[in-house]
Design a protein around this motif. Structure first.
Motif, mmCIF file in Angstrom:
data_model
loop_
_atom_site.group_PDB
_atom_site.id
_atom_site.type_symbol
_atom_site.label_atom_id
_atom_site.label_comp_id
_atom_site.label_asym_id
_atom_site.label_seq_id
_atom_site.Cartn_x
_atom_site.Cartn_y
_atom_site.Cartn_z
ATOM 1 N N ASP A 143 10.201 29.766 27.083
ATOM 2 C CA ASP A 143 10.071 31.041 27.773
ATOM 3 C C ASP A 143 9.182 31.965 26.937
ATOM 4 O O ASP A 143 9.095 31.818 25.711
ATOM 5 C CB ASP A 143 11.443 31.700 27.946
ATOM 6 C CG ASP A 143 12.306 30.984 28.965
ATOM 7 O OD1 ASP A 143 11.761 30.231 29.791
ATOM 8 O OD2 ASP A 143 13.542 31.181 28.936
ATOM 9 N N PRO A 144 8.524 32.926 27.564
ATOM 10 C CA PRO A 144 7.650 33.835 26.809
ATOM 11 C C PRO A 144 8.437 34.799 25.936
ATOM 12 O O PRO A 144 9.565 35.182 26.266
ATOM 13 C CB PRO A 144 6.878 34.580 27.898
ATOM 14 C CG PRO A 144 7.768 34.513 29.097
ATOM 15 C CD PRO A 144 8.483 33.193 29.014
ATOM 16 N N ILE A 145 7.835 35.183 24.820
ATOM 17 C CA ILE A 145 8.411 36.213 23.947
ATOM 18 C C ILE A 145 7.637 37.525 24.075
ATOM 19 O O ILE A 145 8.065 38.557 23.572
ATOM 20 C CB ILE A 145 8.457 35.745 22.483
ATOM 21 C CG1 ILE A 145 7.060 35.369 21.975
ATOM 22 C CG2 ILE A 145 9.407 34.564 22.344
ATOM 23 C CD1 ILE A 145 7.025 34.976 20.498
ATOM 24 N N LEU A 146 6.482 37.466 24.714
ATOM 25 C CA LEU A 146 5.696 38.644 25.078
ATOM 26 C C LEU A 146 5.254 38.470 26.518
ATOM 27 O O LEU A 146 5.046 37.343 26.987
ATOM 28 C CB LEU A 146 4.464 38.779 24.177
ATOM 29 C CG LEU A 146 4.708 39.129 22.707
ATOM 30 C CD1 LEU A 146 3.421 38.970 21.903
ATOM 31 C CD2 LEU A 146 5.243 40.550 22.566
ATOM 32 N N ASP A 147 5.115 39.589 27.212
ATOM 33 C CA ASP A 147 4.645 39.544 28.587
ATOM 34 C C ASP A 147 3.185 39.082 28.594
ATOM 35 O O ASP A 147 2.602 38.832 27.543
ATOM 36 C CB ASP A 147 4.789 40.932 29.216
ATOM 37 C CG ASP A 147 4.935 40.862 30.725
ATOM 38 O OD1 ASP A 147 4.747 39.782 31.301
ATOM 39 O OD2 ASP A 147 5.258 41.909 31.338
ATOM 40 N N VAL A 148 2.618 38.955 29.776
ATOM 41 C CA VAL A 148 1.223 38.512 29.873
ATOM 42 C C VAL A 148 0.348 39.593 29.255
ATOM 43 O O VAL A 148 -0.125 40.501 29.924
ATOM 44 C CB VAL A 148 0.825 38.240 31.333
ATOM 45 C CG1 VAL A 148 -0.620 37.745 31.391
ATOM 46 C CG2 VAL A 148 1.745 37.219 31.954
ATOM 47 N N ASN A 149 0.205 39.499 27.940
ATOM 48 C CA ASN A 149 -0.483 40.532 27.162
ATOM 49 C C ASN A 149 -1.840 40.073 26.671
ATOM 50 O O ASN A 149 -2.507 40.782 25.930
ATOM 51 C CB ASN A 149 0.363 40.906 25.942
ATOM 52 C CG ASN A 149 0.429 39.763 24.933
ATOM 53 O OD1 ASN A 149 0.577 38.602 25.320
ATOM 54 N ND2 ASN A 149 0.317 40.073 23.657
ATOM 55 N N LYS A 150 -2.227 38.865 27.048
ATOM 56 C CA LYS A 150 -3.483 38.308 26.551
ATOM 57 C C LYS A 150 -4.404 37.993 27.717
ATOM 58 O O LYS A 150 -4.681 36.831 28.020
ATOM 59 C CB LYS A 150 -3.204 37.049 25.730
ATOM 60 C CG LYS A 150 -2.388 37.297 24.466
ATOM 61 C CD LYS A 150 -3.159 38.092 23.433
ATOM 62 C CE LYS A 150 -4.295 37.310 22.839
ATOM 63 N NZ LYS A 150 -5.023 38.115 21.809
ATOM 64 N N SER A 274 -5.106 35.551 35.793
ATOM 65 C CA SER A 274 -4.807 34.461 36.727
ATOM 66 C C SER A 274 -4.849 33.094 36.054
ATOM 67 O O SER A 274 -4.421 32.104 36.638
ATOM 68 C CB SER A 274 -5.780 34.479 37.911
ATOM 69 O OG SER A 274 -7.122 34.366 37.472
ATOM 70 N N TYR A 275 -5.342 33.036 34.825
ATOM 71 C CA TYR A 275 -5.409 31.757 34.119
ATOM 72 C C TYR A 275 -4.065 31.381 33.492
ATOM 73 O O TYR A 275 -3.904 30.282 32.957
ATOM 74 C CB TYR A 275 -6.479 31.816 33.018
ATOM 75 C CG TYR A 275 -6.093 32.600 31.796
ATOM 76 C CD1 TYR A 275 -5.625 31.962 30.653
ATOM 77 C CD2 TYR A 275 -6.180 33.991 31.776
ATOM 78 C CE1 TYR A 275 -5.259 32.679 29.528
ATOM 79 C CE2 TYR A 275 -5.814 34.715 30.654
ATOM 80 C CZ TYR A 275 -5.357 34.051 29.541
ATOM 81 O OH TYR A 275 -4.978 34.762 28.432
ATOM 82 N N THR A 276 -3.071 32.278 33.545
ATOM 83 C CA THR A 276 -1.816 32.046 32.839
ATOM 84 C C THR A 276 -0.667 31.731 33.795
ATOM 85 O O THR A 276 -0.655 32.159 34.954
ATOM 86 C CB THR A 276 -1.394 33.273 32.014
ATOM 87 O OG1 THR A 276 -1.079 34.348 32.902
ATOM 88 C CG2 THR A 276 -2.494 33.699 31.073
ATOM 89 N N VAL A 277 0.322 30.985 33.268
ATOM 90 C CA VAL A 277 1.614 30.822 33.930
ATOM 91 C C VAL A 277 2.562 31.909 33.428
ATOM 92 O O VAL A 277 3.317 32.496 34.197
ATOM 93 C CB VAL A 277 2.211 29.429 33.640
ATOM 94 C CG1 VAL A 277 3.622 29.304 34.217
ATOM 95 C CG2 VAL A 277 1.308 28.332 34.198
ATOM 96 N N GLY A 278 2.519 32.153 32.135
ATOM 97 C CA GLY A 278 3.361 33.169 31.508
ATOM 98 C C GLY A 278 2.665 33.712 30.281
ATOM 99 O O GLY A 278 1.529 33.327 29.965
ATOM 100 N N GLY A 279 3.348 34.585 29.566
ATOM 101 C CA GLY A 279 2.756 35.224 28.406
ATOM 102 C C GLY A 279 2.812 34.373 27.147
ATOM 103 O O GLY A 279 2.918 33.138 27.204
ATOM 104 N N THR A 280 2.759 35.047 25.997
ATOM 105 C CA THR A 280 2.808 34.366 24.706
ATOM 106 C C THR A 280 4.177 33.727 24.517
ATOM 107 O O THR A 280 5.209 34.369 24.683
ATOM 108 C CB THR A 280 2.557 35.371 23.573
ATOM 109 O OG1 THR A 280 1.277 35.980 23.779
ATOM 110 C CG2 THR A 280 2.566 34.681 22.214
ATOM 111 N N THR A 281 4.188 32.439 24.167
ATOM 112 C CA THR A 281 5.441 31.709 24.033
ATOM 113 C C THR A 281 5.816 31.545 22.561
ATOM 114 O O THR A 281 4.972 31.651 21.675
ATOM 115 C CB THR A 281 5.329 30.316 24.668
ATOM 116 O OG1 THR A 281 4.312 29.560 23.993
ATOM 117 C CG2 THR A 281 4.977 30.420 26.139
ATOM 118 N N LEU A 282 7.086 31.239 22.316
ATOM 119 C CA LEU A 282 7.507 30.934 20.955
ATOM 120 C C LEU A 282 7.126 29.512 20.583
ATOM 121 O O LEU A 282 6.633 29.262 19.484
ATOM 122 C CB LEU A 282 9.015 31.103 20.798
ATOM 123 C CG LEU A 282 9.541 30.792 19.390
ATOM 124 C CD1 LEU A 282 8.982 31.775 18.366
ATOM 125 C CD2 LEU A 282 11.059 30.796 19.353
#
Length: 357
Positions: A143-150, A274-282
């Motif tokens: 699961d992401p630890i940051l929202d779609v921040n990139k 749109s290139y992402t499924v989710g944000g930064t992951t652990l």
């Protein structure tokens, strides 16, 4: 005489049995009736967790504030948001975390899982974005630890303040370089649209530069852009900002190469997610590893703590974190998170807004 021989034979047999027990232990303990229980995927040469999962998580040191090298006051220890989050989970979960250094291409080499991750030298790599496209054929993500921040962006050269590729371009006939081994991956540009026109990109030639051993992949691609070998870069929308050097920056990249932001080069597209499924992951681990099942409950619990908020503050990522009851307010979005049609900036600021058609 026969009695003596018999006694010697019995004694020899007993000694052999005793030696065998000492060397091999109780053979019954090795039978399927007493299976060994692993709390995490085993790694050769690493003592496994005995009472709780023990995970070996890897990072590079070239990606502040997500992954970098601490200063002399930390004995130059591994640092970053990912490192702090991983170790912070011990507050809410019975888990042991060991962080180790690797290179990003040992995690993902641009086409497949990196050599070290595929070989099982560590369980997972930290702070990778969960992308659409090719990575999902090889890897699984926590699961992401940051929202779609990139968000992604498109960078091009400026000539007399004018971009050599217009913000209105669909990139047809252009040479576009990716940053090899990094997100956004080359296949995801085809999944994106020009935010100024709403039309998809097509007809471009995607270049995946060869990165020499020890070189910084962002530097390699940036040099190609500035020297005119390509027309544009498909790159993180905040990369140019992150690579501006100043006092206290321990740069692992070529600072002079990134000078001239807003005079030599600028973004013509920003805020592309749109290139992402989710944000930064652990964790990014081998497909089928089961690592997400171990860390996801811990991630969800830790994101509700005050410590999570404090880590977000420490690394100046409050606006990218998932708010909990300890967040009093959220900052305005960063300029690179805003799509080009909503920008009030010019190319001289490093971020070109949409021109009139």
């Amino acid at each position: 005489m026969r009695l003596l021989v018999a006694v010697v034979a019995v004694a020899t047999s007993l000694m052999a049995c005793t030696l065998g027990f000492l060397v091999f232990g109780d053979r019954d303990a090795l039978t399927p009736s007493a299976p060994v229980k692993f709390l995490e995927p085993p790694i050769p040469g690493i003592m496994p967790g005995r009472e709780r999962p023990k995970l070996i998580l890897a990072q590079d040191i070239t990606y502040p504030p997500f992954a970098f090298l601490g200063g002399s006051d930390t004995d130059f220890a591994l640092s970053g948001f990912g490192h702090d989050f991983a170790n912070g989970m011990k507050e809410v979960c019975d888990i042991d975390i060991v962080t180790v250094q690797t290179s990003w291409d040992n995690c993902w080499d641009g086409e497949r899982a990196g050599r070290a991750l595929a070989a099982g030298e560590f369980h997972a790599c930290m702070t990778f974005t969960h992308l659409r496209g090719g990575r999902n054929r090889f890897l699984e993500f926590s699961d992401p630890i940051l929202d779609v921040n990139k968000p992604a962006g498109i960078l091009t050269r400026l000539v007399d303040g004018v971009p050599v590729v217009s913000s209105l371009s669909d990139l047809a006939g252009k040479k576009v370089a990716e940053v090899t081994g990094w997100a956004p991956t080359p296949d995801t540009l085809a999944l994106s649209t020009n935010k100024c026109t709403g039309k998809p990109f097509h007809g471009y030639e995607m270049i995946s530069p060869t990165v020499p051993q020890g070189a910084n992949a962002n530097d390699v691609s940036m040099r190609m852009l500035l020297e005119g070998e390509v027309d544009a870069l498909w790159i993180y929308a905040d990369q140019a900002h992150l690579y501006q050097c100043g006092d206290g920056v321990a740069a692992d990249w070529n600072c002079s190469l990134w000078e001239g932001f807003g005079t030599k080069y600028a973004y013509i597209q920003t805020g592309m997610v749109s290139y992402t499924v989710g944000g930064t992951t652990l964790t990014m681990s081998k497909k089928g590893s089961g690592i997400p099942a171990i860390v996801n409950p811990c991630i969800q619990k830790f994101k509700e703590t005050k410590s999570y908020f404090e880590i977000c503050q420490k690394h100046d990522l409050v606006g990218s974190c998932f708010p909990n009851s300890h967040f009093s307010s959220l900052p305005k979005p960063n300029i690179w998170e805003i799509q080009a049609p909503q920008l009030n900036t010019t190319c001289a600021d490093g971020y070109c807004s949409c021109p009139e058609a």
